[in-house]
Design a protein around this motif. Structure first.
Motif, short mmCIF file in Angstrom:
data_model
loop_
_atom_site.label_atom_id
_atom_site.label_comp_id
_atom_site.label_asym_id
_atom_site.label_seq_id
_atom_site.Cartn_x
_atom_site.Cartn_y
_atom_site.Cartn_z
N GLU A 103 2.20 1.77 -3.38
CA GLU A 103 1.12 2.22 -4.26
C GLU A 103 0.88 3.72 -4.07
O GLU A 103 0.65 4.46 -5.04
N GLN A 104 0.93 4.17 -2.85
CA GLN A 104 0.77 5.61 -2.59
C GLN A 104 1.91 6.41 -3.23
O GLN A 104 1.69 7.50 -3.76
N THR A 105 3.11 5.84 -3.20
CA THR A 105 4.25 6.50 -3.86
C THR A 105 4.00 6.61 -5.36
O THR A 105 4.27 7.66 -5.97
N GLU A 155 1.12 6.79 -6.88
CA GLU A 155 0.10 7.81 -7.14
C GLU A 155 0.68 9.22 -7.01
O GLU A 155 0.31 10.12 -7.78
N ARG A 156 1.57 9.41 -6.05
CA ARG A 156 2.20 10.73 -5.91
C ARG A 156 3.04 11.05 -7.14
O ARG A 156 3.03 12.18 -7.64
N GLU A 211 0.83 -1.21 0.00
CA GLU A 211 0.00 0.00 0.00
C GLU A 211 0.86 1.26 0.00
O GLU A 211 0.55 2.24 -0.69
N ALA A 212 1.96 1.22 0.76
CA ALA A 212 2.85 2.38 0.82
C ALA A 212 3.50 2.63 -0.55
O ALA A 212 3.61 3.78 -0.99
#
Length: 343
Positions: free
Chosen positions: A329-331, A333-334, A326-327
Motif C-alpha cells: 500500500e505504501q508503494t 501511495e508513492r 501495508e508495504a
C-alpha cells in the motif's frame, strides 16, 4: 508329506532365507518404484543414484528368483511377482511406521520425527511454521517434501507422510480430515509501472482485456481465478501458463502480463521491487491453508503436537501478511505521488 516342490516358495528356505538375503532398504526401494512408476523418481525421493537403485532391485530379484519389473515404454510396471512383493512391502513398512509412532509417543517430545508434505505454493508458509516448531522442540527431526497437488494426494493415499499442507479441498472426502489453520489471500499482481497500479477500487471488468499469466490446470489458484471471472460473466484472457510462482513473477516483471498469486509468495517483494498489488473489486480472494491427514490413521504425538502448534500460530502468520499488504500500500501511495507530480 514334503512340500519342497509344491510351488509355495519361489526361493529356498522361506522367511529365514529372505531375512538373511533381502534387506529392508531393498523393500523400500521396490515400494517407491511401484508407487512412483520410475526408477529415477524413486532414486530422487530416497536420495540415491539410479544405478544404486537398479543394482539393489537386481539383487532382490535374484534373491526371490523371479523378475520384479518389466519395461513398458519409458515407464516400468511390476510383474505379478512384483505386485505380490509390493503388497507385502506396504504391510511391512506400515508396521514399522506404526512402531515408530508408538516408540516416539513413549519418548514424548524430546525425540521423534515429523514428515510434512506440502503443495508447491505452501512452501512459502510451511517452513516458517516448521522453524518456529523446531525452535520450541529442538529434538524433533523434520522432513519437508514439496510437490504439486496431484502428487500430494497420491502421497496422502499411500500414507507416506504424517501431515500434508494444501489449499481449499475441491470436494469432500470422508476418509480425509481437512483442518483449516492459516489465511491464504489471493491478490492481483502487476508490474510496478502498470497503468492500474495507482488506481483504487478497480472493477474486475477492467481486467478482461489484460493478458493473464496463470498456473497450470489443476492448480487451486487457477481454479479460484477462473471461478471469479465466471461469476462476473467474464472469460479470462490467458496468455500463458507456468508451473511455478517464481516463473510467474519473473514473467510479470518482464512485461508479459498480470497474475493472481498467494500473498505468501510475495512477502519478499513487498519490501521493494518490480511488483505491485492491484486494488481490484472482489480481491483479495480469501482462502485458507489446510492440514490434511488420513482420518482412519492414528497420528503420532509429534504430528498431533505440530497440528495444534500450526493452528495456534495463525495470528503470527496473519500479522506478517498484514505487514506485507501495508508495504504494498505504501508503494502504491508513492507511485500515486510520483504520477501526480509528473502530471
Amino acid at each position: 508329506m514334503s512340500h519342497a516342490n509344491d510351488g509355495r516358495h519361489a526361493f529356498p528356505g522361506g522367511a529365514d532365507y529372505l531375512i538373511r538375503h533381502a534387506t529392508l532398504r531393498q523393500l523400500q526401494l521396490l515400494e517407491a518404484i511401484v508407487r512412483l512408476g520410475s526408477f529415477t523418481r524413486a532414486a530422487e525421493e530416497l536420495f540415491l543414484t539410479q544405478p544404486t537403485v537398479s543394482m539393489q532391485i537386481k539383487k532382490l530379484s535374484e534373491t526371490l528368483g523371479t523378475p520384479l519389473f518389466r519395461h513398458v515404454g519409458r515407464t516400468v510396471e511390476p510383474t505379478d511377482a512384483g505386485r505380490e512383493v509390493y503388497a507385502a512391502c506396504r504391510e511391512i513398512l506400515g508396521t514399522l511406521t506404526d512402531l515408530e509412532v508408538k516408540l516416539s509417543d513413549l519418548k514424548g517430545l524430546k525425540r521423534g520425527r515429523l514428515r510434512l508434505g506440502v503443495v508447491t505454493t505452501a512452501k512459502y508458509v510451511a517452513p516458517e511454521i516448521l522453524g518456529a516448531f523446531c525452535k520450541k522442540y529442538p529434538g524433533i527431526e523434520v522432513s519437508l517434501g514439496v510437490t504439486n497437488r496431484e502428487h500430494i494426494l497420491e502421497r496422502l493415499t499411500a500414507h507416506d507422510d504424517d501431515l500434508y499442507v494444501a489449499g481449499q479441498p475441491r470436494e469432500v472426502n470422508e476418509q480425509i480430515e481437512s483442518i483449516p489453520f492459516a489465511p491464504n489471500p489471493l491478490v492481483v499482481v502487476a508490474r510496478i509501472d502498470h497503468p492500474l497500479a495507482t488506481e483504487r477500487d478497480i472493477p474486475i471488468e477492467a481486467l478482461a482485456g489484460e493478458s493473464l499469466i496463470l498456473r497450470e490446470p489443476g492448480s487451486g489458484i487457477r481454479d479460484a481465478v477462473v471461478k471469479c471471472f465466471e461469476q462476473a460473466g467474464l472469460t479470462p484472457r490467458v496468455r500463458m501458463q507456468l508451473g511455478s510462482n517464481e516463473a510467474i513473477k519473473h514473467a510479470i516483471v518482464g512485461g508479459l502480463g498480470i497474475s493472481v498469486l498467494s500473498l505468501h509468495s510475495l512477502r519478499l517483494e513487498s519490501a521493494g521491487g518490480g511488483l505491485a498489488l492491484l486494488d481490484v473489486q472482489g480481491f483479495p480472494i480469501m482462502r485458507r491453508w489446510h492440514l490434511l491427514h488420513w482420518r482412519g490413521r492414528e497420528l503420532s504425538l509429534v504430528a498431533r503436537t505440530f497440528l495444534d502448534f500450526a493452528i495456534a500460530y495463525e495470528p503470527e502468520i496473519a500479522e506478517r501478511l498484514g505487514h506485507a499488504r501495508e508495504a504494498f500500500e505504501q508503494t502504491r501511495e508513492r507511485l500515486r505521488g510520483r504520477r501526480t507530480s509528473s502530471a
